[in-house]
Design a protein around this motif. Sequence first.
Motif, mmCIF file in Angstrom:
data_model
loop_
_atom_site.group_PDB
_atom_site.id
_atom_site.type_symbol
_atom_site.label_atom_id
_atom_site.label_comp_id
_atom_site.label_asym_id
_atom_site.label_seq_id
_atom_site.Cartn_x
_atom_site.Cartn_y
_atom_site.Cartn_z
ATOM 1 N N ALA A 144 0.853 -1.198 0.000
ATOM 2 C CA ALA A 144 0.000 0.000 0.000
ATOM 3 C C ALA A 144 0.881 1.236 0.000
ATOM 4 N N PHE A 145 0.854 1.976 -1.108
ATOM 5 C CA PHE A 145 1.474 3.290 -1.137
ATOM 6 C C PHE A 145 0.454 4.277 -0.595
ATOM 7 N N GLY A 146 0.863 5.115 0.329
ATOM 8 C CA GLY A 146 -0.074 6.063 0.916
ATOM 9 C C GLY A 146 0.636 7.290 1.443
ATOM 10 N N ARG A 147 -0.152 8.301 1.760
ATOM 11 C CA ARG A 147 0.402 9.568 2.230
ATOM 12 C C ARG A 147 0.641 9.584 3.733
ATOM 13 N N ASP A 148 0.221 8.534 4.433
ATOM 14 C CA ASP A 148 0.424 8.509 5.883
ATOM 15 C C ASP A 148 1.105 7.212 6.300
ATOM 16 N N ARG A 149 1.791 7.275 7.412
ATOM 17 C CA ARG A 149 2.428 6.108 8.003
ATOM 18 C C ARG A 149 1.370 5.300 8.744
ATOM 19 N N ILE A 150 1.251 4.019 8.436
ATOM 20 C CA ILE A 150 0.277 3.175 9.120
ATOM 21 C C ILE A 150 0.879 2.704 10.444
ATOM 22 N N SER A 153 1.049 -2.781 14.609
ATOM 23 C CA SER A 153 2.147 -3.691 14.941
ATOM 24 C C SER A 153 2.308 -4.819 13.918
ATOM 25 N N SER A 154 1.304 -5.026 13.076
ATOM 26 C CA SER A 154 1.370 -6.089 12.070
ATOM 27 C C SER A 154 1.828 -5.583 10.707
ATOM 28 N N ILE A 155 2.116 -4.291 10.616
ATOM 29 C CA ILE A 155 2.442 -3.687 9.321
ATOM 30 C C ILE A 155 3.785 -2.968 9.379
ATOM 31 N N GLU A 156 4.608 -3.212 8.367
ATOM 32 C CA GLU A 156 5.854 -2.471 8.193
ATOM 33 C C GLU A 156 5.564 -1.223 7.374
ATOM 34 N N THR A 157 6.250 -0.131 7.675
ATOM 35 C CA THR A 157 6.048 1.102 6.914
ATOM 36 C C THR A 157 7.389 1.779 6.668
ATOM 37 N N GLY A 264 4.513 13.389 2.716
ATOM 38 C CA GLY A 264 5.341 12.226 2.418
ATOM 39 C C GLY A 264 4.612 11.201 1.569
ATOM 40 N N LEU A 265 5.384 10.251 1.050
ATOM 41 C CA LEU A 265 4.816 9.055 0.445
ATOM 42 C C LEU A 265 5.409 7.861 1.178
ATOM 43 N N PHE A 266 4.535 6.997 1.696
ATOM 44 C CA PHE A 266 4.952 5.838 2.479
ATOM 45 C C PHE A 266 4.596 4.558 1.736
ATOM 46 N N MET A 267 5.414 3.550 1.943
ATOM 47 C CA MET A 267 5.130 2.210 1.440
ATOM 48 C C MET A 267 4.851 1.326 2.654
ATOM 49 N N ASN A 268 3.737 0.609 2.631
ATOM 50 C CA ASN A 268 3.313 -0.225 3.760
ATOM 51 C C ASN A 268 3.078 -1.651 3.282
#
Length: 296
Positions: A144-150, A153-157, A264-268
């Motif tokens: 998931a590319f997104g504008r916010d940091r997720i 605890s189960s997700i890397e960002t 920002g652009l985050f990858m999750n």
Amino acid sequence: MDLQKIRYFLVLAEELHFWRTAERVFISQSSLSRHMQALEEELGIKLLERDKRNVKLTDAGKFLQKQWRVKVRELDHIQSQAKKISEGEAGGVSITYPGSIAFKFLPLFLDNLNSKLPNLKIELTEPTDENHEKLLLDYKADIAFGRDRIENSSIETYQLYAEPVCLIVPKAHWLTQENFVSLKDLQNERFILSGLHQKTFFASFLRNLFHNYDFEPQVLIESDFGGMILSLVSKGLGITILPSSFSYAKAENVRFIELDEEIGLFMNWRKNELNKAIERVVECGKETAMLYSRLL
């Protein structure tokens, strides 16, 4: 319990007609009837009220329809994910993204990915509600590319880059980078924006921005799609605020004015992911971000 019988029941619960259901699931009407009777006997629950013409769900049938529909959908996603893991590099990866990256970063990323994993099938989705976290946890998306940091605890960002946020006006507009002072100078301007009432990250970003300037915009048009907003600005219908990456859309008759704000652009992605292809997709995203950052 036979999952196939449950699938037959869910179609029947939708059609409420044995003949139409039998046609949809490619079995005879008599076979369908036997499957439903066997399911009721196995459960010890009456699911259907029948007569010569009509089929109705009992209250228990309505309850199980609602519950099973969700569970079967979840099981289908789990099986799909297991297939991806089994197929590895020749499998598939589902990716969600915000529309702002569609003009430059995303094509660069996909080109890079294709050169490294040419047999990997890519599914792209631009969700309007931007609920990337739920899509990842439900196995409906892998990256998931997104504008916010997720924060889960189960997700890397990972933050790929940051870029300016811009005020965008028609070229004939009086406002330029040189004479821009404050958003407060735009009290009489008509804005075209993503709905400020929404729960998306960018809507929240805009609300905070306007709050910091003690400014309430006059919103003429709301849209979830940045490309549409840009087109309307180019027609002179108003002004807007969008990430600077929309400049790569090369829209005619617009001017970008950088604000003193960045986004920002985050990858999750899910932690401890067994699909090894996803690890390589993540590395490809990081490589592409380094290349893209040189272009900003």
